[in-house]
Scaffold this motif. Sequence first.
Motif, PDB file in Angstrom:
ATOM      1  N   THR A 116     105.372  55.562  28.072  1.00 41.41           N
ATOM      2  CA  THR A 116     105.288  57.026  28.158  1.00 41.41           C
ATOM      3  C   THR A 116     105.168  57.477  29.614  1.00 41.41           C
ATOM      4  N   VAL A 117     104.863  56.532  30.504  1.00 45.50           N
ATOM      5  CA  VAL A 117     104.828  56.808  31.943  1.00 45.50           C
ATOM      6  C   VAL A 117     105.531  55.654  32.650  1.00 45.50           C
ATOM      7  N   VAL A 118     106.508  55.966  33.499  1.00 43.32           N
ATOM      8  CA  VAL A 118     107.083  54.941  34.375  1.00 43.32           C
ATOM      9  C   VAL A 118     106.683  55.270  35.806  1.00 43.32           C
ATOM     10  N   ARG A 119     106.281  54.238  36.536  1.00 44.44           N
ATOM     11  CA  ARG A 119     105.747  54.431  37.889  1.00 44.44           C
ATOM     12  C   ARG A 119     106.797  53.977  38.909  1.00 44.44           C
ATOM     13  N   LEU A 120     107.450  54.933  39.559  1.00 43.56           N
ATOM     14  CA  LEU A 120     108.583  54.586  40.414  1.00 43.56           C
ATOM     15  C   LEU A 120     108.342  54.985  41.861  1.00 43.56           C
ATOM     16  N   GLY A 121     108.449  54.007  42.750  1.00 41.73           N
ATOM     17  CA  GLY A 121     108.348  54.260  44.182  1.00 41.73           C
ATOM     18  C   GLY A 121     109.698  54.101  44.847  1.00 41.73           C
ATOM     19  N   THR A 122     110.140  52.854  44.963  1.00 43.04           N
ATOM     20  CA  THR A 122     111.380  52.530  45.668  1.00 43.04           C
ATOM     21  C   THR A 122     112.583  53.331  45.157  1.00 43.04           C
ATOM     22  N   ALA A 123     112.666  53.522  43.861  1.00 38.07           N
ATOM     23  CA  ALA A 123     113.829  54.220  43.291  1.00 38.07           C
ATOM     24  C   ALA A 123     113.929  55.659  43.802  1.00 38.07           C
ATOM     25  N   LEU A 124     112.810  56.239  44.205  1.00 38.32           N
ATOM     26  CA  LEU A 124     112.822  57.618  44.698  1.00 38.32           C
ATOM     27  C   LEU A 124     112.870  57.684  46.214  1.00 38.32           C
ATOM     28  N   PHE A 125     112.019  56.852  46.851  1.00 42.24           N
ATOM     29  CA  PHE A 125     111.799  56.988  48.295  1.00 42.24           C
ATOM     30  C   PHE A 125     112.556  55.952  49.124  1.00 42.24           C
ATOM     31  N   GLY A 126     113.185  54.975  48.456  1.00 42.04           N
ATOM     32  CA  GLY A 126     113.797  53.859  49.187  1.00 42.04           C
ATOM     33  C   GLY A 126     112.728  52.810  49.471  1.00 42.04           C
ATOM     34  N   PRO A 127     113.153  51.689  50.114  1.00 43.89           N
ATOM     35  CA  PRO A 127     112.200  50.596  50.373  1.00 43.89           C
ATOM     36  C   PRO A 127     111.027  51.057  51.233  1.00 43.89           C
TER      37      PRO A 127
END
Length: 227
Positions: free
Chosen positions: A214-225
């Motif tokens: 119900t929650v996905v935690r995305l860093g790299t996919a949004l901000f790049g490496p």
Amino acid sequence: MTTITENTRIILARIHEFEAQYNRSTNSVRLLAVSKTQSADKIRAAYNGGAVNFGENYVQEALNKMPALADLGIQWHFIGPIQANKTRQLASHFHWIHSIDRLKIAQRLSDQRPSCDAPLNVCVQVNLSAEASKSGVAVAEVADLCRQVSLLPNLVLRGLMAIPAIMPDFKQQRHCFRGFAELFMSLEQEFPRFDTLSMGMSADFEAAIAEGATVVRLGTALFGPRI
Ligand SMILES: *Cc1c(COP(=O)(O)O)cnc(C)c1O
């Protein structure tokens, strides 16, 4: 900055596509934008692309950025390891804590939650891979910790979070997330406020959505490496 805004829009659209593809209801999966090491300007860019929930791992870093973003109505989630001497700051500045892994921390957060604020939303972090280096409570101890946490007056136990080992194979990812989802479902009836299964990161969020995140935690996919 426009790239981050654009990436965020694209990822939100992809989350909706995966909801449809895996027979999940519309808006059943929330994006948690993981903004550790990212500047306030980059967070604002992701917000402009539609992200509302942001996840931070380091207390001081997060507190430093929050004032510059106070106009946005961001929901702040803490997803990093918790030191006992940081609980007061966590209890006063965050809306959610995903990384509860021991009772003492939960007790301190409940005691220190300001009385003018709504109860703090929390998830218990589960150690799925039983690697000594990873935080989280062992699967066999999850139910007991949930029972104790659910009794604390100023917390609301919303669900579970896990960070499984990175697996390149989509089927393996699904298998791992399925096991975690089954654990979640086995506890859902006992804990009426359970509605949050926080699993899936940039490399495996499709598999997580397929298995009920119900929650996905995305860093790299949004901000790049991260640098
Ligand atoms: C850093 C982090 C993420 C995001 O990882 P990406 O691979 O960049 O998407 C998610 N969850 C937790 C707990 C993290 O620490």
